[in-house]
Design an enzyme around this catalytic site. Structure first.
Site, PDB file in Angstrom:
ATOM      1  N   CYS A 187       0.797  -1.226   0.000  1.00 47.40           N
ATOM      2  CA  CYS A 187       0.000   0.000   0.000  1.00 47.40           C
ATOM      3  C   CYS A 187       0.830   1.278   0.000  1.00 47.40           C
ATOM      4  CB  CYS A 187      -0.969  -0.028   1.175  1.00 47.40           C
ATOM      5  SG  CYS A 187      -2.099  -1.417   0.995  1.00 47.40           S
ATOM      6  N   HIS A 213      -9.784   3.012   0.185  1.00 45.00           N
ATOM      7  CA  HIS A 213      -8.356   2.744   0.052  1.00 45.00           C
ATOM      8  C   HIS A 213      -8.114   2.218  -1.359  1.00 45.00           C
ATOM      9  CE1 HIS A 213      -4.358   1.530   0.528  1.00 45.00           C
ATOM     10  NE2 HIS A 213      -4.413   0.864   1.667  1.00 45.00           N
ATOM     11  N   HIS A 247      -2.290   8.277   6.066  1.00 42.56           N
ATOM     12  CA  HIS A 247      -2.775   7.051   5.424  1.00 42.56           C
ATOM     13  C   HIS A 247      -4.208   6.771   5.888  1.00 42.56           C
ATOM     14  CE1 HIS A 247      -2.250   3.410   3.202  1.00 42.56           C
ATOM     15  NE2 HIS A 247      -2.199   2.606   4.242  1.00 42.56           N
TER      16      HIS A 247
END
Lengths: 206, 381
Positions: free
Chosen positions: B146, B310, B276
């Protein structure tokens, strides 16, 4: 291009054979990857039970890194700023196929977190980082073939910008029991082999 | 070292097909997340953001494609096309191409997918994008969980400063697949409602679909209005666990330290953090700890996951682009889904979209394998 950097040591695992700095340290004529890597792990006295939970790409990368780094006699009480820069062609496809099988048929639908976590190629870097406490720069790249130019550029960048003291570079490919290959090398300010495209390719091909 | 800039950019998402359209929606607090109940993808209903297939095909066909392209290739090519057009740079051997993705064309592994299984090789994805635009250099595919999208920006900078390239185009993306959703669901990480980063009642991740592209260049002429200078970057490992973040935020802390050292600025000089914020219990808590260790607890912070979910390989890049526009618009964008703090250390989550003169921001990301990346950006104009 900076020529102050050298290849301090290198390790390869292919054709049922583990080599360190050009010398064979373990060889196994008969078997396919899974029994071979287990036997090599035992022979090298790795003693790391987490190894058995890893997927095949991680087992391959981990063992190659362990054989190489063990020989460096690192002081694990101190921090070692060794960056990890890995590459391959098949990413984590071997485990990806396994996860896909677990969801393909709704009758036998059973995705598992223990499999899914390995559907990322950089997990093998995480495994090595945990074992050797490497809080360092790390990245996984995908290329069609072994790409010495890329590894050279990227390791030079990390060393010359003081992001790392040494860089563990390489190619770790697992695309089926008969199609695997690890070639890792440690770039440092010490050593006799120049960190050059020519020398990297020469070591890769031996 | 020559300065390196992030310049022209594009976002393709549920919130629009240009960065400006997407940022406009964000400024109006519009979320692109929607509830999907489709048993062929996941047994339970889930929230996601999806790119309109009709709009994607219409925009992609304008590029006169020859041959068959996967959905992800269509997303990446459409997004990158507009950045290449805006950049007006000749594609020669001094121009690099980086592709950021976690799973690429993973849907090609599905028995019901019309494409050959070999399309799932990420190098093949790289070749498709390279050949479409006639890049002279092979694509560098970054697949580092990620953090890939933001790490790609650091890699582009490093390549330029090593003298390999003058300009690097980055495109990033992942598609919403049963493969990815079933995996995150097996971790019990998916939320059955819109995600709530840093909130006390957060219940997990939404996965979203985005393609984002940028030009990274050393050429200070002809920069986009929202262009930023890369001040410093770092990408460090937790050395702790392969699927859970470090309890001390070690890798993220060290990534930030590395970026701040290179940038030679202090925490007080950062105007906001584009964090994040996946809305899992452990991730958000870890970030709060790491930001406190860096003395960043009072710096305004947002997670954009409430707008897109996400978006995996694209997330770091799309969030960087929104951050660039935030600097240009002198606006701090609200962290959607946050009401009450649900982390144990103080952080300054942006609860209202606010006008403010701002010059610098910090972008961070963390992912499986213990990877973390931090980059500091500064306004150019």
């Amino acid at each position: 291009m900076n020529t102050n950097y050298h290849i301090k040591s290198y390790c390869s695992i292919k054709n049922n054979q583990v080599s360190l700095n050009g010398s064979v340290v373990y060889k196994d004529e008969e078997e396919s990857f899974s029994p071979f890597i287990k036997a090599a792990y035992k022979d090298q006295n790795t003693k790391y039970p987490k190894f058995f939970k890893m997927d095949k790409l991680s087992k391959l990368a981990f063992l190659a890194a362990d054989v190489l780094l063990k020989n460096e006699n690192l002081n694990l009480e101190e921090e070692n700023n060794i960056a990890i820069v890995f590459s391959n062609k098949a990413s984590s496809l071997d485990t990806d196929r396994k996860h896909q099988e677990s969801i393909q048929n709704k009758e036998s639908y059973f995705p598992s977190p223990a499999v899914f976590v390995y559907t990322l190629p950089n997990i093998c870097i995480g495994e090595i980082s945990i074992k050797y406490k490497l809080y360092s720069e790390n990245s996984f790249f995908i290329f069609e073939n072994f790409n010495a130019t890329h590894l050279l550029t990227y390791s030079n960048s990390l060393l010359s910008s003081n992001k790392a003291d040494q860089v563990l570079c390489g190619w770790v490919e697992f695309d089926g029991e008969d199609n695997y290959e690890a070639f890792l090398y440690l770039v440092s300010t010490e050593g006799t082999i120049t960190n050059s495209k020519q020398d990297i390719i020469k070591l890769y091909n031996t | 070292m020559s300065k390196v800039y992030v310049s022209h950019n594009n976002i393709i998402s549920s919130l629009g097909f240009t960065s400006e359209a997407v940022v406009e929606k964000i400024s109006n607090e519009v979320s692109g997340l929607q509830r999907i109940d489709d048993k062929s993808i996941l047994p339970e209903p889930f929230y996601t953001s999806l790119i309109s297939t009709e709009d994607l095909q219409e925009n992609f066909n304008k590029r006169n494609p020859k041959g068959a392209y996967t959905r992800l290739e269509q997303m990446m090519i459409t997004s990158l096309s507009s950045v290449i057009d805006a950049s007006n740079i000749e594609i020669n051997d001094r121009v690099g191409l980086i592709i950021s993705t976690t799973k690429g064309n993973i849907d090609a592994l599905d028995a019901n997918n019309p494409f050959h299984k070999d399309r799932a090789y990420l190098s093949e994805l790289g070749n498709q994008v390279k050949d479409f635009f006639h890049f002279k250099n092979d694509a560098i595919v970054v697949s580092n969980a990620c953090v890939s999208g933001i790490l790609a920006v650091a890699i582009a900078k490093r390549y330029i400063q090593q003298g390999t390239y003058d300009h690097v185009f980055i495109t990033s993306g992942d598609v919403i697949t049963e493969f990815i959703l079933s995996g995150f669901n097996s971790f019990q990480a998916l939320s059955s409602e819109p995600c709530k980063p840093y909130d006390a009642n957060r219940t997990g991740i939404n996965i979203g679909e985005v393609a984002a592209s940028v030009l990274v260049t050393k050429d200070a002429d002809a920069l986009a209005k929202e262009a930023v200078t890369i001040l410093g970057e770092g990408s460090c490992n937790d050395a702790n666990h392969i699927s859970g973040p470090s309890r001390t935020g070690e890798g993220l802390y060290r990534s930030m330290q590395s970026a701040f050292t290179q940038a030679n600025i202090s925490a007080a000089e950062v105007d906001f953090i584009s964090a994040h914020g996946t809305a899992t219990m452990f991730n958000d808590e870890m970030e709060a700890i790491a930001f406190n260790r860096m003395d960043l607890s009072t710096v305004p912070l947002n997670s954009l996951k409430g707008y897109f979910g996400h978006s995996l390989g694209a997330s770091g890049l799309v969030e960087t682009i929104v951050g660039m526009h935030a600097l240009k618009n002198n606006t701090l964008y609200k962290s959607l889904g946050f009401e009450t703090s649900g982390v144990t250390k103080p952080i300054n989550v942006i609860t209202e979209t606010t006008k403010k003169n701002i010059n610098r921001f910090l972008k961070t990301a963390s992912g499986f394998g213990g990877c973390n990346t931090a980059i500091l950006f500064q306004k150019t104009n």
